[in-house]
Motif scaffolding. Structure first.
Motif, short mmCIF file in Angstrom:
data_model
loop_
_atom_site.label_atom_id
_atom_site.label_comp_id
_atom_site.label_asym_id
_atom_site.label_seq_id
_atom_site.Cartn_x
_atom_site.Cartn_y
_atom_site.Cartn_z
N LEU A 192 0.78 -8.03 -0.36
CA LEU A 192 0.93 -6.60 -0.12
C LEU A 192 0.31 -5.79 -1.27
O LEU A 192 -0.34 -4.78 -1.06
N GLU A 193 0.54 -6.28 -2.46
CA GLU A 193 0.01 -5.62 -3.65
C GLU A 193 -1.52 -5.51 -3.55
O GLU A 193 -2.11 -4.46 -3.78
N VAL A 229 -3.31 -5.76 -0.87
CA VAL A 229 -3.64 -4.92 0.27
C VAL A 229 -3.62 -3.45 -0.16
O VAL A 229 -4.51 -2.67 0.17
N PHE A 230 -2.61 -3.11 -0.91
CA PHE A 230 -2.47 -1.73 -1.36
C PHE A 230 -3.64 -1.35 -2.27
O PHE A 230 -4.24 -0.29 -2.12
N ASN A 237 -6.72 -0.79 -0.30
CA ASN A 237 -6.69 0.50 0.39
C ASN A 237 -6.99 1.65 -0.56
O ASN A 237 -7.65 2.62 -0.19
N MET A 238 -6.48 1.54 -1.78
CA MET A 238 -6.76 2.56 -2.79
C MET A 238 -8.27 2.65 -3.03
O MET A 238 -8.85 3.73 -3.08
N ASP A 261 -10.07 4.26 -0.23
CA ASP A 261 -9.84 5.71 -0.27
C ASP A 261 -10.80 6.38 -1.26
O ASP A 261 -11.38 7.42 -0.98
N TYR A 281 -3.36 -9.36 10.08
CA TYR A 281 -3.28 -8.32 9.05
C TYR A 281 -4.51 -8.36 8.15
O TYR A 281 -5.18 -7.35 7.93
#
Lengths: 213, 135
Positions: A122-123, A125-126, A129-130, A133, A196
């Protein structure tokens, strides 16, 4: 397995799954993909054999062969050809095949909970995504980082596929429904995680392609 | 599908977007995701260790409008509450407040999960003395 039906035409019991063994008339197609191909319900599939079987059945079931036959057989050949194509598309792809087996076993493959993604992933993935962005806002400095992440996730996918292959073999080796279901539940988890990661890689690719276009 | 006015408001003017220092012992971080839609939500709280009151809350969410609105609303709800009060926040509260349709209820569940994860993280941190953490 429900191949033990009587022939619709001549009434011979245990007529056989595709053609009646006595009068050779085409039987109503069985809806289960594995049964349709006459294969055992295993997650590991011999692709060469599957392909051979597909070609041979395509010929035998083709509606053109039934233009002078009874209405019943015309209808069956249409239905069977359609199932054949669906079945082949699903069975030759390991992911779709596994999803099919899960669905047939009564698993809800759409239902998912946030716990399905392990926190260590998850880390990443985050972070990815950052970076996405920032790239969208025009910050090209994140490109190397993005490329790095993408590779990492592709590696994870390869790892997952290898793991899946092992899970398939484990499933096929189990005796009894309950033991098989337990492995299927594990496979469902892997599939969820895989989806995912796949979505994520697709998103990166989409953005990078749009940028380079 | 049309979003409700409240969702649109939070989506267009999200409250408390940002980052708190993860290493601060008074900060709890919750990071949750929903594989189905690919949404990822990070929610952080800063707790006053004397009073147990949440003084600040920040979030960053990658996802649909409802997920962003749910986490934005969650940070608003959290501020001023004690940690124990915050644990009582249920996703249904978010659903009602934002008038979320059934297909978007999982967004509010995600927000509730994020709150719980942040509090769990904070509690785990405050249970460990700061000196032991660096050791």
């Amino acid at each position: 397995m429900d191949n033990h039906h009587n022939c619709w035409h001549c009434g011979t019991p245990d007529a056989g799954s595709i053609f009646c063994r006595y009068c050779n008339s085409l039987q109503a197609p069985v809806p289960n993909y594995f049964e349709f191909f006459g294969m055992p319900l295993k997650l590991s599939v011999d692709l060469a054999r599957l392909q051979k079987q597909f070609y041979s059945l395509s010929g035998l079931l083709h509606p053109d062969r039934y233009t002078r036959r009874s209405e019943q057989e015309k209808r069956y050949s249409l239905e069977a050809s359609s199932i054949l194509n669906d079945a082949y598309r699903v069975l030759r792809d390991p992911i779709q095949r596994a999803e099919y087996v899960l669905k047939e076993a009564g698993f809800d493959i759409g239902e998912q909970r946030s716990k399905d993604v392990p926190p260590e992933l998850l880390e990443e993935v985050f972070e990815l995504n950052m970076a996405l962005d920032e790239l969208r806002m025009g910050d090209d400095e994140v490109l190397p980082q993005l490329d790095e992440s993408r590779k990492k996730f592709l590696d994870i996918l390869v790892e997952m596929d290898a793991g899946l292959e092992q899970q398939f073999q484990k499933h096929d080796a189990q005796e009894g429904d309950e033991a098989r279901r337990a492995v299927l539940a594990e496979i469902r988890l892997t599939l969820n995680r895989r989806r995912y990661i796949k979505n994520l890689v697709n998103e990166v690719d989409k953005l990078l392609t749009a940028r380079n276009a | 599908m049309a979003y409700s006015d409240k969702v649109l408001d939070h989506y267009n003017n999200p409250r408390n977007v940002g980052n708190l220092d993860k290493k601060d012992p008074n900060v709890g971080t919750g990071l949750v995701g929903a594989p189905e839609c690919g949404d990822v939500m990070k929610l952080q709280i800063k707790v006053n260790p004397e009073t147990g009151v949440i003084e600040d809350a920040k979030f960053k969410t990658f996802g649909c409008g409802s997920a962003i609105a749910s986490s934005s609303l969650a940070t608003e709800m959290l501020k001023g509450k004690t940690v124990d009060e915050a644990l009582q926040i249920k996703n249904t509260l978010i659903v009602n407040e934002l008038s979320l349709p059934p297909v978007k209820i999982h967004c509010s569940v995600l927000a509730e999960d994020a709150i719980k994860a942040a509090i769990t993280d904070y509690k785990a941190k405050s249970a460990t003395p700061a000196t032991a953490q660096t050791a």
